[in-house]
Enzyme design. Structure first.
Site, PDB file in Angstrom:
ATOM      1  N   ASP A 153     -14.978   3.481   7.998  1.00  0.00           N
ATOM      2  CA  ASP A 153     -13.780   4.505   7.751  1.00  0.00           C
ATOM      3  C   ASP A 153     -14.453   5.440   6.653  1.00  0.00           C
ATOM      4  OD1 ASP A 153     -11.001   5.102   7.563  1.00  0.00           O
ATOM      5  OD2 ASP A 153     -11.326   4.712   5.245  1.00  0.00           O
TER       6      ASP A 153
ATOM      7  N   HIS B 249       0.856  -1.140   0.142  1.00  0.00           N
ATOM      8  CA  HIS B 249      -0.076  -0.033  -0.001  1.00  0.00           C
ATOM      9  C   HIS B 249       1.000   1.102  -0.048  1.00  0.00           C
ATOM     10  CE1 HIS B 249      -3.332   2.755   1.098  1.00  0.00           C
ATOM     11  NE2 HIS B 249      -2.493   3.218   1.842  1.00  0.00           N
TER      12      HIS B 249
ATOM     13  N   LYS C 290      -8.444  -0.738   6.312  1.00  0.00           N
ATOM     14  CA  LYS C 290      -8.724  -1.084   5.189  1.00  0.00           C
ATOM     15  C   LYS C 290      -7.819  -2.259   4.640  1.00  0.00           C
ATOM     16  CE  LYS C 290      -8.632   3.163   3.108  1.00  0.00           C
ATOM     17  NZ  LYS C 290      -8.890   4.086   4.168  1.00  0.00           N
TER      18      LYS C 290
ATOM     19  N   ARG D  22     -14.290  13.621   9.192  1.00  0.00           N
ATOM     20  CA  ARG D  22     -12.890  14.259   9.339  1.00  0.00           C
ATOM     21  C   ARG D  22     -12.492  15.417   8.451  1.00  0.00           C
ATOM     22  NH1 ARG D  22      -8.960   9.451   9.000  1.00  0.00           N
ATOM     23  NH2 ARG D  22      -7.365  11.096   9.201  1.00  0.00           N
TER      24      ARG D  22
END
Length: 431
Positions: free
Chosen positions: A161, A82, A187, A168
């Site tokens: 999320d 990632h 994730k 956020r």
């Protein structure tokens, strides 16, 4: 249990229990806890932080808020990579086939690009016919057969999320290491891999602008991995300058192919080899760095990594013949930028290159925007390359006419110096 009491408890610096964190996540996802209440809790976390135990539980509850992919039917140690997002970052398109050609199963879920950062899924979708949507059965079967599959993020993966990130974003609560770490890791953990390599980008084209911030984030994510019995390692890499010579979609796919042929740019090759070597160690293929580099070299030189790339594209519906055709990338407009003096090139802002590429059509400013796969930037002179007046520095491409204003925007993103500058690619490794 009431959310207001938990907000006060957190504000007073008292560690929340596992049951309290479970209550917060489950009730926010169900709608029992309202946005204004959750915004207050998130603001408290930004100022007060979280303990490692709280972060681990928070991540775990986010992870299990939706679908969790079970990859136990895949043979071997499943690996994932990632990146925290960058400009010209087509690393997955090179590292995935290298690792798969060495027998390591790569089961990857990737995202789309937004803003100045490019997405792996967008690059793959620029290939005619390529499908990023596979059923779980197809995904698992493909990884077992050819050792690699890359799919788009599922809508029902980690809904907590999705809700939290949106909140956020609009309440000024993005810059919190615990919240960033739990967002990324929830994730990654939900996609079921055994080992995860995190490429944490550092610099003005990345979310983490300093090495100190990157180290703090990396430590948190590695700790989460240990708490949940996953092998998580981090490479912090330079994103003050674009990676490689191509920024866009189709042109980045072509650069990935050239790199798999052994013709990549020096900085991008260094990044790909380093990531591949770390993953080979995580997959227990070898514990020796030099041996890992030799193995990578071999599959590049004998063509097996490139062969694996084409096999992967074909398995997911991509038209390999069209990809190999000379007119695969065929933009209608181009605008060239030439050097105004002699010297040594220094690219100073990956961010500005990413923004200009997006304005050309290569990226999205908002999620609803469509992408022009022909648009992008080719970098002819990289940092520390010698330059003579009149040399071609960059070429801008698009399917629509290109404004000279974009050239002016790029002018603030590079300088021509008298001497070379330091240009480290791998800034640090953690495990």
């Amino acid at each position: 249990m009431r959310i207001v009491d938990l907000i006060i408890k957190k504000r007073e610096g008292i560690e929340l229990s596992d049951k309290e964190i479970e209550f917060i996540i489950s009730n926010y996802v169900s709608g029992e806890i309202k946005d204004y209440q959750m915004a207050s809790f998130l603001t408290t976390v930004v100022f007060k932080g979280m303990t490692p135990k709280e972060i681990g539980k928070f991540t775990f509850e986010m992870m299990k808020s939706g679908k969790i992919i079970d990859l136990s039917a895949i043979n071997g140690i499943k690996v994932d990579k990632h990146s925290t997002g960058g400009v010209g970052d087509k690393t997955t398109l090179v590292v995935g086939p290298i690792i798969a050609s060495l027998g390591v199963p790569v089961a990857k879920m990737s995202g789309r690009g937004l803003g100045h950062t490019g997405g792996t899924i967008d690059k793959l979708e620029s290939i005619p016919g390529f499908s990023v949507e596979l059923t779980d059965e197809q995904f698992i079967s493909q990884v077992n057969k050819i050792k690699i599959a890359v799919i788009g993020q599922s809508d029902n993966l980690v809904p907590a999320d999705k809700k939290l990130y949106a909140l956020r974003d609009v309440t000024g609560n993005v810059s919190s290491i615990p919240l960033i770490a739990s967002s990324i890791m929830s994730k990654k953990l939900a996609t079921g891999s055994d080992a995860i390599l995190l490429d944490v980008k550092v610099g003005n084209g990345a979310f983490m602008t300093t090495i100190e911030e990157a180290k703090k984030l990396s430590e948190q994510m590695i700790t989460i991995g240990k708490q949940l019995n996953k092998d998580v390692r981090v490479e912090m890499t330079n994103m003050s300058r674009p990676m490689g010579k191509a920024i866009g979609n189709k042109n980045e796919v072509l650069e990935a192919i050239e790199t798999l042929k052994g013709n990549g740019s020096k900085d991008f090759i260094e990044l790909c080899y380093s990531a591949s070597a770390t993953i080979l160690k995580q997959a227990k293929v070898t514990d020796d760095e030099k041996e890992a580099y030799k193995m990578i070299d071999e599959v590049i030189k004998n063509g097996k990594a490139l062969e694996k790339f084409y096999e992967f594209i074909k398995y997911q519906g991509g038209d390999v013949e069209k990809l190999k055709a000379k007119d695969f990338w065929n933009p209608s407009f181009k605008l060239e930028v030439f050097a105004k003096k002699d010297g040594v090139m220094e690219i100073t802002s990956a961010l500005d290159f990413g923004i200009v590429a997006s304005k050309l059509g290569a990226g999205r400013i908002s999620k609803e925007d469509s992408i022009d796969f022909e648009a992008g930037i080719q970098i002819n002179k990289k940092t520390n390359d010698k330059v003579k007046k009149g040399d071609l520095l960059f070429t801008l491409f698009s399917s629509k006419a290109i404004s000279n204003e974009l050239v002016e925007e790029l002018e603030k993103a590079y300088t021509i110096n008298e001497k070379e500058v330091e240009n480290k690619i791998i800034l640090g490794k953690m495990e």
